[in-house]
Design a protein around this motif. Structure first.
Motif, PDB file in Angstrom:
ATOM      1  N   GLN A   1       0.971  -1.385   0.190  1.00 16.28           N
ATOM      2  CA  GLN A   1       0.029   0.066  -0.011  1.00 16.28           C
ATOM      3  C   GLN A   1       0.802   1.183   0.021  1.00 16.28           C
ATOM      4  N   GLN A   2       1.882   0.951   0.648  1.00 20.29           N
ATOM      5  CA  GLN A   2       3.042   2.381   0.554  1.00 20.29           C
ATOM      6  C   GLN A   2       3.568   2.517  -0.507  1.00 20.29           C
ATOM      7  N   ASP A   3       3.839   1.465  -1.232  1.00 13.62           N
ATOM      8  CA  ASP A   3       4.632   1.527  -2.658  1.00 13.62           C
ATOM      9  C   ASP A   3       3.360   2.338  -3.673  1.00 13.62           C
ATOM     10  N   ILE A   4       2.351   1.873  -3.454  1.00 17.64           N
ATOM     11  CA  ILE A   4       1.000   2.314  -4.462  1.00 17.64           C
ATOM     12  C   ILE A   4       1.175   3.747  -4.102  1.00 17.64           C
ATOM     13  N   LYS A   5       1.062   4.274  -2.753  1.00 16.51           N
ATOM     14  CA  LYS A   5       0.992   5.750  -2.402  1.00 16.51           C
ATOM     15  C   LYS A   5       2.238   6.594  -2.974  1.00 16.51           C
ATOM     16  N   GLU A   6       3.366   5.799  -3.149  1.00 14.07           N
ATOM     17  CA  GLU A   6       4.657   6.488  -3.545  1.00 14.07           C
ATOM     18  C   GLU A   6       4.617   6.626  -4.998  1.00 14.07           C
ATOM     19  N   LEU A   7       3.865   5.480  -5.560  1.00 14.36           N
ATOM     20  CA  LEU A   7       3.841   5.615  -7.006  1.00 14.36           C
ATOM     21  C   LEU A   7       2.765   6.442  -7.617  1.00 14.36           C
ATOM     22  N   SER A   8       1.792   6.671  -6.984  1.00 11.20           N
ATOM     23  CA  SER A   8       0.722   7.659  -7.016  1.00 11.20           C
ATOM     24  C   SER A   8       1.373   9.097  -6.968  1.00 11.20           C
ATOM     25  N   THR A   9       2.363   9.302  -5.965  1.00  9.78           N
ATOM     26  CA  THR A   9       2.840  10.677  -5.741  1.00  9.78           C
ATOM     27  C   THR A   9       3.863  10.888  -7.034  1.00  9.78           C
ATOM     28  N   THR A  10       4.595   9.941  -7.235  1.00  5.94           N
ATOM     29  CA  THR A  10       5.572   9.828  -8.600  1.00  5.94           C
ATOM     30  C   THR A  10       4.797  10.268  -9.928  1.00  5.94           C
ATOM     31  N   LEU A  11       3.602   9.598 -10.062  1.00  4.81           N
ATOM     32  CA  LEU A  11       2.819   9.795 -11.285  1.00  4.81           C
ATOM     33  C   LEU A  11       2.120  11.100 -11.188  1.00  4.81           C
ATOM     34  N   THR A  12       1.829  11.657 -10.344  1.00  4.23           N
ATOM     35  CA  THR A  12       1.273  12.836  -9.809  1.00  4.23           C
ATOM     36  C   THR A  12       2.559  14.058 -10.400  1.00  4.23           C
ATOM     37  N   ALA A  13       3.457  13.906  -9.884  1.00  7.12           N
ATOM     38  CA  ALA A  13       4.688  14.608 -10.304  1.00  7.12           C
ATOM     39  C   ALA A  13       4.834  14.552 -11.955  1.00  7.12           C
ATOM     40  N   LEU A  14       4.857  13.412 -12.306  1.00  6.34           N
ATOM     41  CA  LEU A  14       5.155  13.128 -13.673  1.00  6.34           C
ATOM     42  C   LEU A  14       3.835  14.024 -14.767  1.00  6.34           C
ATOM     43  N   LYS A  15       2.871  13.872 -13.928  1.00  9.43           N
ATOM     44  CA  LYS A  15       1.721  14.489 -15.025  1.00  9.43           C
ATOM     45  C   LYS A  15       1.750  15.900 -14.819  1.00  9.43           C
ATOM     46  N   LEU A  16       2.158  16.521 -13.865  1.00  8.13           N
ATOM     47  CA  LEU A  16       2.500  18.115 -13.670  1.00  8.13           C
ATOM     48  C   LEU A  16       3.663  18.517 -14.420  1.00  8.13           C
ATOM     49  N   HIS A  17       4.606  17.298 -14.561  1.00 11.17           N
ATOM     50  CA  HIS A  17       5.947  17.769 -15.396  1.00 11.17           C
ATOM     51  C   HIS A  17       5.572  18.011 -16.864  1.00 11.17           C
ATOM     52  N   MET A  18       4.571  16.955 -17.375  1.00 20.72           N
ATOM     53  CA  MET A  18       4.212  16.957 -18.561  1.00 20.72           C
ATOM     54  C   MET A  18       3.359  17.990 -19.039  1.00 20.72           C
ATOM     55  N   LEU A  19       2.353  18.398 -18.177  1.00 27.59           N
ATOM     56  CA  LEU A  19       1.749  19.464 -18.434  1.00 27.59           C
ATOM     57  C   LEU A  19       2.551  20.826 -18.290  1.00 27.59           C
ATOM     58  N   ASN A  20       3.445  20.834 -17.627  1.00 31.73           N
ATOM     59  CA  ASN A  20       4.346  22.249 -17.429  1.00 31.73           C
ATOM     60  C   ASN A  20       4.972  22.305 -18.807  1.00 31.73           C
ATOM     61  N   VAL A  21       5.737  21.071 -19.357  1.00 38.96           N
ATOM     62  CA  VAL A  21       6.279  21.089 -20.782  1.00 38.96           C
ATOM     63  C   VAL A  21       5.422  21.469 -21.944  1.00 38.96           C
ATOM     64  N   TRP A  22       4.294  21.126 -21.783  1.00 38.43           N
ATOM     65  CA  TRP A  22       3.239  21.421 -22.859  1.00 38.43           C
ATOM     66  C   TRP A  22       2.763  23.144 -22.805  1.00 38.43           C
ATOM     67  N   GLN A  23       2.804  23.549 -21.525  1.00 39.62           N
ATOM     68  CA  GLN A  23       2.602  24.918 -21.492  1.00 39.62           C
ATOM     69  C   GLN A  23       3.814  25.641 -21.948  1.00 39.62           C
ATOM     70  N   GLN A  24       5.046  25.208 -21.585  1.00 34.28           N
ATOM     71  CA  GLN A  24       6.225  25.963 -21.985  1.00 34.28           C
ATOM     72  C   GLN A  24       6.462  25.836 -23.508  1.00 34.28           C
ATOM     73  N   SER A  25       6.211  24.747 -24.022  1.00 36.36           N
ATOM     74  CA  SER A  25       6.349  24.404 -25.622  1.00 36.36           C
ATOM     75  C   SER A  25       5.225  25.177 -26.389  1.00 36.36           C
ATOM     76  N   SER A  26       4.217  25.444 -25.851  1.00 40.34           N
ATOM     77  CA  SER A  26       2.795  25.964 -26.767  1.00 40.34           C
ATOM     78  C   SER A  26       3.158  27.120 -27.434  1.00 40.34           C
ATOM     79  N   ALA A  27       3.855  28.072 -27.082  1.00 43.38           N
ATOM     80  CA  ALA A  27       4.304  29.435 -27.853  1.00 43.38           C
ATOM     81  C   ALA A  27       5.555  28.909 -28.767  1.00 43.38           C
TER      82      ALA A  27
END
Length: 187
Positions: free
Chosen positions: A7-33
């Motif tokens: 369960q702790q591993d799944i929580k850590e993975l969820s946190t990591t996936l959230t960070a990845l999603k935020l990173h991807m959306l940030n790249v999208w925003q930065q590259s859109s211009a």
């Protein structure tokens, strides 16, 4: 799911996936211009090259200008298609729910990276073809001032397109996360 350690591993993975999603959306925003500038530069370069008056030039030079216009058209079309797919992937990602037990986000990440790499490869080949044709024009021994003006305009259109391409490539290239080992270990 009954195991406390897992369960702790799944929580850590969820946190990591959230960070990845935020990173991807940030790249999208930065590259859109940069992506918008890329499309504008391709359209402007095509307009500039297509409007050059090549009536009094030798057929080899007319063919070179036609080849430049053809490559820029193909580049513009590829950039337009890529932009639609790129934005669609991120728009879907923006509203996607994270599921630590599924690979949805990781699949989206891989699709986006693959899409970007394929576009940059093929678009880079188009730019190389345009560069070669522009260089071919500069090697022509014609001494007439009109030739030098046309060649200068073609070179400027290419340089602006290449600069826009590199700006987008730099911004979108940040999609490669520096912390992939975290995802690997979490998985």
């Amino acid at each position: 799911l009954a195991d406390a350690d897992l369960q702790q591993d799944i929580k850590e993975l969820s946190t990591t996936l959230t960070a990845l999603k935020l990173h991807m959306l940030n790249v999208w925003q930065q590259s859109s211009a940069g992506l918008e500038q890329l499309g504008s530069a391709a359209a402007a370069g095509l307009t500039q090259v297509s409007s050059l008056d090549t009536d009094g030039t030798p057929s080899s030079m007319r063919e070179a200008y036609a080849a430049i216009a053809g490559e820029m058209t193909a580049y513009r079309d590829a950039a337009t298609t890529f932009a639609k797919g790129w934005n669609a992937e991120f728009a879907e990602l923006q509203h996607a729910d994270l599921n630590a037990e599924g690979a949805t986000l990781l699949d989206a990440y891989q699709r986006v990276k693959t899409m970007l790499n394929e576009f940059l490869f093929h678009a880079g080949n188009r730019l190389s073809a345009v560069r070669e044709k522009v260089n071919q024009l500069s090697r022509d021994p014609a001494d007439d001032a009109q030739h030098h003006l046309r060649q200068s305009d073609a070179a400027r259109a290419f340089a602006e397109l290449q600069a826009a391409h590199h700006r987008f490539e730099f911004a979108a290239g940040a999609i490669d996360t520096p912390n992939n080992f975290r995802l690997d270990s979490a998985l």
